[in-house]
Design a protein around this motif. Structure first.
Motif, PDB file in Angstrom:
ATOM      1  N   MET A   1       0.848  -1.177   0.000  1.00 59.96           N
ATOM      2  CA  MET A   1       0.000   0.000   0.000  1.00 59.96           C
ATOM      3  C   MET A   1       0.886   1.229   0.000  1.00 59.96           C
ATOM      4  O   MET A   1       2.000   1.205   0.513  1.00 59.96           O
ATOM      5  CB  MET A   1      -0.943  -0.050   1.206  1.00 59.96           C
ATOM      6  CG  MET A   1      -0.553   0.729   2.425  1.00 59.96           C
ATOM      7  SD  MET A   1      -1.829   0.669   3.710  1.00 59.96           S
ATOM      8  CE  MET A   1      -0.860   1.306   5.035  1.00 59.96           C
ATOM      9  N   LYS A   2       0.414   2.305  -0.578  1.00 61.50           N
ATOM     10  CA  LYS A   2       1.128   3.572  -0.597  1.00 61.50           C
ATOM     11  C   LYS A   2       1.057   4.180   0.808  1.00 61.50           C
ATOM     12  O   LYS A   2       0.009   4.173   1.450  1.00 61.50           O
ATOM     13  CB  LYS A   2       0.473   4.509  -1.604  1.00 61.50           C
ATOM     14  CG  LYS A   2       1.136   5.840  -1.777  1.00 61.50           C
ATOM     15  CD  LYS A   2       2.447   5.779  -2.476  1.00 61.50           C
ATOM     16  CE  LYS A   2       2.251   5.732  -3.973  1.00 61.50           C
ATOM     17  NZ  LYS A   2       3.500   5.637  -4.708  1.00 61.50           N
ATOM     18  N   CYS A   3       2.177   4.670   1.297  1.00 61.10           N
ATOM     19  CA  CYS A   3       2.229   5.247   2.651  1.00 61.10           C
ATOM     20  C   CYS A   3       1.376   6.513   2.713  1.00 61.10           C
ATOM     21  O   CYS A   3       1.599   7.455   1.957  1.00 61.10           O
ATOM     22  CB  CYS A   3       3.671   5.567   3.020  1.00 61.10           C
ATOM     23  SG  CYS A   3       3.846   6.336   4.645  1.00 61.10           S
ATOM     24  N   PRO A   4       0.398   6.559   3.638  1.00 60.60           N
ATOM     25  CA  PRO A   4      -0.434   7.749   3.759  1.00 60.60           C
ATOM     26  C   PRO A   4       0.287   8.929   4.421  1.00 60.60           C
ATOM     27  O   PRO A   4      -0.180  10.063   4.337  1.00 60.60           O
ATOM     28  CB  PRO A   4      -1.616   7.287   4.607  1.00 60.60           C
ATOM     29  CG  PRO A   4      -1.169   6.064   5.299  1.00 60.60           C
ATOM     30  CD  PRO A   4      -0.075   5.467   4.482  1.00 60.60           C
ATOM     31  N   ILE A   5       1.438   8.692   5.026  1.00 60.56           N
ATOM     32  CA  ILE A   5       2.178   9.776   5.684  1.00 60.56           C
ATOM     33  C   ILE A   5       3.046  10.535   4.678  1.00 60.56           C
ATOM     34  O   ILE A   5       2.894  11.726   4.482  1.00 60.56           O
ATOM     35  CB  ILE A   5       3.044   9.237   6.850  1.00 60.56           C
ATOM     36  CG1 ILE A   5       2.177   8.562   7.905  1.00 60.56           C
ATOM     37  CG2 ILE A   5       3.899  10.360   7.458  1.00 60.56           C
ATOM     38  CD1 ILE A   5       1.175   9.464   8.583  1.00 60.56           C
ATOM     39  N   CYS A   6       3.972   9.813   4.019  1.00 59.64           N
ATOM     40  CA  CYS A   6       4.896  10.504   3.111  1.00 59.64           C
ATOM     41  C   CYS A   6       4.387  10.559   1.670  1.00 59.64           C
ATOM     42  O   CYS A   6       4.879  11.350   0.875  1.00 59.64           O
ATOM     43  CB  CYS A   6       6.272   9.850   3.153  1.00 59.64           C
ATOM     44  SG  CYS A   6       6.387   8.228   2.337  1.00 59.64           S
ATOM     45  N   LYS A   7       3.437   9.703   1.351  1.00 59.50           N
ATOM     46  CA  LYS A   7       2.833   9.655   0.010  1.00 59.50           C
ATOM     47  C   LYS A   7       3.798   9.214  -1.103  1.00 59.50           C
ATOM     48  O   LYS A   7       3.472   9.287  -2.268  1.00 59.50           O
ATOM     49  CB  LYS A   7       2.240  11.013  -0.388  1.00 59.50           C
ATOM     50  CG  LYS A   7       1.347  11.639   0.644  1.00 59.50           C
ATOM     51  CD  LYS A   7      -0.066  11.196   0.490  1.00 59.50           C
ATOM     52  CE  LYS A   7      -1.004  12.053   1.319  1.00 59.50           C
ATOM     53  NZ  LYS A   7      -1.383  11.507   2.571  1.00 59.50           N
ATOM     54  N   HIS A   8       4.997   8.762  -0.725  1.00 57.05           N
ATOM     55  CA  HIS A   8       5.977   8.360  -1.733  1.00 57.05           C
ATOM     56  C   HIS A   8       6.355   6.893  -1.631  1.00 57.05           C
ATOM     57  O   HIS A   8       6.622   6.260  -2.648  1.00 57.05           O
ATOM     58  CB  HIS A   8       7.251   9.212  -1.629  1.00 57.05           C
ATOM     59  CG  HIS A   8       7.011  10.658  -1.866  1.00 57.05           C
ATOM     60  ND1 HIS A   8       6.758  11.174  -3.111  1.00 57.05           N
ATOM     61  CD2 HIS A   8       6.963  11.710  -1.016  1.00 57.05           C
ATOM     62  CE1 HIS A   8       6.571  12.473  -3.023  1.00 57.05           C
ATOM     63  NE2 HIS A   8       6.688  12.831  -1.757  1.00 57.05           N
ATOM     64  N   GLY A   9       6.442   6.373  -0.432  1.00 57.29           N
ATOM     65  CA  GLY A   9       6.918   5.011  -0.229  1.00 57.29           C
ATOM     66  C   GLY A   9       5.815   3.975  -0.305  1.00 57.29           C
ATOM     67  O   GLY A   9       4.620   4.282  -0.266  1.00 57.29           O
ATOM     68  N   GLU A  10       6.244   2.732  -0.407  1.00 56.88           N
ATOM     69  CA  GLU A  10       5.354   1.572  -0.353  1.00 56.88           C
ATOM     70  C   GLU A  10       5.629   0.841   0.955  1.00 56.88           C
ATOM     71  O   GLU A  10       6.774   0.780   1.414  1.00 56.88           O
ATOM     72  CB  GLU A  10       5.617   0.629  -1.527  1.00 56.88           C
ATOM     73  CG  GLU A  10       5.225   1.181  -2.871  1.00 56.88           C
ATOM     74  CD  GLU A  10       3.712   1.302  -3.054  1.00 56.88           C
ATOM     75  OE1 GLU A  10       2.972   0.458  -2.503  1.00 56.88           O
ATOM     76  OE2 GLU A  10       3.282   2.235  -3.752  1.00 56.88           O
ATOM     77  N   THR A  11       4.590   0.284   1.548  1.00 57.29           N
ATOM     78  CA  THR A  11       4.785  -0.470   2.793  1.00 57.29           C
ATOM     79  C   THR A  11       5.142  -1.912   2.466  1.00 57.29           C
ATOM     80  O   THR A  11       4.662  -2.489   1.492  1.00 57.29           O
ATOM     81  CB  THR A  11       3.539  -0.426   3.688  1.00 57.29           C
ATOM     82  OG1 THR A  11       2.433  -0.957   2.979  1.00 57.29           O
ATOM     83  CG2 THR A  11       3.235   0.992   4.140  1.00 57.29           C
ATOM     84  N   ARG A  12       6.007  -2.463   3.299  1.00 55.57           N
ATOM     85  CA  ARG A  12       6.469  -3.837   3.144  1.00 55.57           C
ATOM     86  C   ARG A  12       6.355  -4.535   4.494  1.00 55.57           C
ATOM     87  O   ARG A  12       6.539  -3.917   5.538  1.00 55.57           O
ATOM     88  CB  ARG A  12       7.929  -3.876   2.709  1.00 55.57           C
ATOM     89  CG  ARG A  12       8.255  -3.028   1.502  1.00 55.57           C
ATOM     90  CD  ARG A  12       8.214  -3.843   0.236  1.00 55.57           C
ATOM     91  NE  ARG A  12       8.675  -3.031  -0.899  1.00 55.57           N
ATOM     92  CZ  ARG A  12       7.883  -2.577  -1.850  1.00 55.57           C
ATOM     93  NH1 ARG A  12       6.605  -2.835  -1.818  1.00 55.57           N
ATOM     94  NH2 ARG A  12       8.362  -1.873  -2.841  1.00 55.57           N
ATOM     95  N   PRO A  13       6.089  -5.843   4.490  1.00 53.22           N
ATOM     96  CA  PRO A  13       6.034  -6.583   5.753  1.00 53.22           C
ATOM     97  C   PRO A  13       7.396  -6.575   6.447  1.00 53.22           C
ATOM     98  O   PRO A  13       8.436  -6.646   5.797  1.00 53.22           O
ATOM     99  CB  PRO A  13       5.661  -8.001   5.329  1.00 53.22           C
ATOM    100  CG  PRO A  13       5.064  -7.863   3.969  1.00 53.22           C
ATOM    101  CD  PRO A  13       5.741  -6.676   3.342  1.00 53.22           C
ATOM    102  N   GLY A  14       7.349  -6.469   7.761  1.00 48.03           N
ATOM    103  CA  GLY A  14       8.564  -6.491   8.559  1.00 48.03           C
ATOM    104  C   GLY A  14       8.214  -6.573  10.028  1.00 48.03           C
ATOM    105  O   GLY A  14       7.094  -6.971  10.386  1.00 48.03           O
ATOM    106  N   VAL A  15       9.153  -6.221  10.869  1.00 52.22           N
ATOM    107  CA  VAL A  15       8.913  -6.176  12.316  1.00 52.22           C
ATOM    108  C   VAL A  15       9.409  -4.834  12.840  1.00 52.22           C
ATOM    109  O   VAL A  15      10.313  -4.222  12.272  1.00 52.22           O
ATOM    110  CB  VAL A  15       9.587  -7.338  13.067  1.00 52.22           C
ATOM    111  CG1 VAL A  15       8.960  -8.664  12.693  1.00 52.22           C
ATOM    112  CG2 VAL A  15      11.079  -7.370  12.823  1.00 52.22           C
TER     113      VAL A  15
END
Length: 76
Positions: A1-15
């Motif tokens: 999903m597109k990051c709603p905060i920075c509007k540039h990055g994509e979210t990836r699974p992690g910890v």
């Protein structure tokens, strides 16, 4: 999903590490499943993970913990 905060990055699974504080108590959870923005580092947690974090933190505070560091475990 597109990051709603920075509007540039994509979210990836992690910890991630999550710190919750209330009334002078701090509970730090390590290894919490999250979606992490590859641009700004913002973390997002699924509803069930958030619910479990809050329940575990509430229990720790009710037991009188002032500072606690623990590895997150999702209760089945």
């Amino acid at each position: 999903m597109k990051c709603p905060i920075c509007k540039h990055g994509e979210t990836r699974p992690g910890v991630a590490t999550v710190t919750l504080e209330r009334g002078g108590a701090a509970v730090i959870f390590r290894q919490v499943p999250a979606l992490i923005c590859d641009n700004c580092g913002e973390t997002y947690h699924e509803d069930d993970v958030t619910r479990e974090l809050l329940e575990q933190a509430e229990q720790a505070v009710s037991e009188g913990v002032e500072v606690d560091v623990r590895r997150f475990r999702k209760v089945a």
